[in-house]
Design a protein around this motif. Structure first.
Motif, mmCIF file in Angstrom:
data_model
loop_
_atom_site.group_PDB
_atom_site.id
_atom_site.type_symbol
_atom_site.label_atom_id
_atom_site.label_comp_id
_atom_site.label_asym_id
_atom_site.label_seq_id
_atom_site.Cartn_x
_atom_site.Cartn_y
_atom_site.Cartn_z
ATOM 1 N N ARG A 92 1.679 -4.472 2.241
ATOM 2 C CA ARG A 92 0.715 -4.334 3.327
ATOM 3 C C ARG A 92 0.883 -5.531 4.255
ATOM 4 O O ARG A 92 1.004 -6.668 3.796
ATOM 5 N N ALA A 133 3.426 2.004 11.174
ATOM 6 C CA ALA A 133 2.023 2.198 11.538
ATOM 7 C C ALA A 133 1.439 3.320 10.688
ATOM 8 O O ALA A 133 2.072 4.350 10.481
ATOM 9 N N ASN A 134 0.229 3.113 10.178
ATOM 10 C CA ASN A 134 -0.473 4.042 9.289
ATOM 11 C C ASN A 134 0.149 4.117 7.905
ATOM 12 O O ASN A 134 -0.210 5.000 7.110
ATOM 13 N N SER A 156 1.819 -6.722 20.935
ATOM 14 C CA SER A 156 2.653 -5.805 20.155
ATOM 15 C C SER A 156 3.259 -4.698 21.010
ATOM 16 O O SER A 156 4.318 -4.155 20.658
ATOM 17 N N TRP A 180 7.590 -1.990 8.862
ATOM 18 C CA TRP A 180 6.672 -2.066 10.004
ATOM 19 C C TRP A 180 6.173 -0.679 10.416
ATOM 20 O O TRP A 180 6.204 -0.314 11.593
ATOM 21 N N TYR A 196 6.638 -2.238 20.326
ATOM 22 C CA TYR A 196 6.539 -0.859 19.842
ATOM 23 C C TYR A 196 7.405 0.103 20.655
ATOM 24 O O TYR A 196 7.524 -0.021 21.870
ATOM 25 N N ALA A 217 2.297 9.568 9.782
ATOM 26 C CA ALA A 217 3.037 8.343 10.108
ATOM 27 C C ALA A 217 4.467 8.747 10.441
ATOM 28 O O ALA A 217 4.954 9.785 9.987
ATOM 29 N N ALA A 221 -1.086 -7.782 10.826
ATOM 30 C CA ALA A 221 -0.602 -8.034 12.181
ATOM 31 C C ALA A 221 -1.616 -8.880 12.947
ATOM 32 O O ALA A 221 -2.770 -9.018 12.532
ATOM 33 N N ARG A 227 -4.667 -3.660 11.908
ATOM 34 C CA ARG A 227 -4.589 -2.208 11.838
ATOM 35 C C ARG A 227 -3.821 -1.837 10.579
ATOM 36 O O ARG A 227 -3.233 -2.705 9.932
ATOM 37 N N SER A 228 -3.814 -0.550 10.212
ATOM 38 C CA SER A 228 -3.048 -0.073 9.070
ATOM 39 C C SER A 228 -1.559 -0.242 9.370
ATOM 40 O O SER A 228 -1.038 0.357 10.313
ATOM 41 N N PHE A 229 -0.877 -1.039 8.529
ATOM 42 C CA PHE A 229 0.489 -1.437 8.863
ATOM 43 C C PHE A 229 1.175 -1.874 7.578
ATOM 44 O O PHE A 229 0.565 -2.575 6.761
#
Length: 399
Positions: free
Chosen positions: A212, A172-173, A371, A170, A375, A135, A215, A219-221
């Motif tokens: 956690r 990701a992963n 999104s 915010w 990003y 990440a 979104a 997704r993992s976020f």
């Protein structure tokens, strides 16, 4: 008939690309098609479980091998154009596959470019085989898109290491990562000069997921918290005070890849809309026969072609070592993501009510595309950066 591939063969035939890129595009497209049932499954799976599974699959199948340059030479290219083509094809096929591939690449790239030999040997083999999930943590609630405003502190410790305190937002992963590349403030210089990059394993005491996040495209976020998190001096990536350089270099290289993913989403929406309008009975003929529908489909193709060319040009500039590639990366990212949003919206309109049904391809794409305009730099912020590159001497002679 519409394309059934995640790339445009005509664009790929241009001199921006070589035969090795064309082979890559064909191979990853074939690979994506072979896992059709898996894509259906991951959409119904918890995002964390899906993320772990997809990173491992990408590693097992060799699509992440370029993240460990010591295993080369590789049969396929590992440059920016290759990264863009992979993202475009994966995004066309399945959003979560593109997400897994892109964040793993995002986290590994600063280690490849700035890590010392020990750091590369420790982390890159695992990131390439999918056993270490990465990440990249730069965003904060108070800083937003302003990298130079990062506030998470990293104070020197008496043993030469650092103690990290603060939060990242915010990320990701965040909920599945094993290793986090963290940009923190060490105070080695004023403002933007006081930032340093660190490699922080998630099992380091003091690191935790503080929240956690759900979104609009699952997704993992999440948000991360660092509380008296002690890391050794060996955790510094690059040099102390080099954090801003590392962060900006990474974001500039990856913005065009976000544009590539946007093209993949848009091309999937365009293909679906074309099939629908050719098959749908309407007003005594087919929906495609209506002039307004043809006009909408034509606009979709115009946007797709322009976005594809801008992404290809930016990636080509980067790969040939042009120092001005960042401007082209910003341009490609802004145009491709904005155009893709328009393409997906137009496709929903062509589907009518059917395009709004949960789980339909257009509904999924409508959530997934939004999104990308945020990003790696929001469109509005990047427009300011693009404007600042303008040569103010041009056009001063009048008419």
């Amino acid at each position: 008939m519409p394309s059934t591939t995640g790339f445009d063969p005509e664009i790929l035939g241009l001199p921006f690309y070589g035969d090795e890129h064309r082979r890559l595009a064909q191979q990853i497209n074939t690979w994506c098609e072979s896992y059709g049932e898996l894509w259906q499954t991951v959409r119904r799976t918890d995002p964390d479980e899906a993320g772990r599974r997809l990173v491992q699959l990408l590693g097992d199948e060799g699509w992440l091998m370029s993240l460990d340059p010591t295993t080369g030479p590789h049969d396929l290219p590992s440059d920016t154009r290759a990264l863009c083509l992979a993202r475009e094809t994966l995004a066309y096929t399945e959003d979560l596959a593109d997400f897994a591939y892109s964040i793993q690449s995002l986290a590994a790239t600063p280690i490849i470019r700035y890590g010392d030999e020990d750091q590369k040997k420790t982390y890159l083999p695992g990131m390439a085989d999918g056993s270490i999930i990465g990440a990249f943590a730069v965003s904060e609630l108070e800083a937003g898109s302003e990298v130079s405003a990062v506030g998470l502190s990293a104070r020197r410790f008496h043993d030469g290491g650092y103690v990290l305190d603060g939060r990242k937002a915010w990320i990701a992963n965040a909920t599945i990562a094993d290793l986090i590349v963290v940009i923190a403030r060490t105070g080695d210089g004023p403002g933007p000069l006081g930032l340093t990059a660190f490699l922080v394993p998630v099992d380091t005491p003091g690191v935790r997921v503080s929240e956690r996040l759900n979104a609009i495209a699952p997704r993992s976020f999440g948000h991360l918290s660092f509380e008296h998190c002690h890391v050794p001096a060996e955790a510094v990536l690059g040099r102390p005070g080099q954090g801003l350089v590392i962060a900006l270099d990474l974001l500039e290289r990856f913005r065009m890849t976000v544009g590539a993913a946007a093209v993949g989403f848009a091309r999937r929406a365009a293909d679906a809309a074309l099939v629908h309008t050719r098959d749908r009975d309407a007003y005594g003929g087919k929906l495609f026969d209506l002039q307004l529908v043809k006009s909408s489909l034509a606009d979709i193709q115009i946007r797709l072609n322009a976005a594809s060319l801008l992404v290809a040009r930016a990636a080509w500039e980067c790969d040939r070592g042009d120092r001005g590639f960042a401007k082209h990366s910003n341009i490609a990212k802004v145009y491709a993501t904005e155009a893709a949003q328009n393409v997906v919206d137009a496709s929903v309109q062509l589907f009518g009510a059917a395009g709004l049904v949960e789980g339909s391809i257009t509904e999924r794409l409508y959530r997934q595309i939004r999104s990308l305009r945020i990003y790696e730099g929001a469109s509005d912020v990047l427009r300011i950066s693009i404007a600042e590159t303008l040569d103010m001497r041009r056009g001063t002679h009048g008419g």
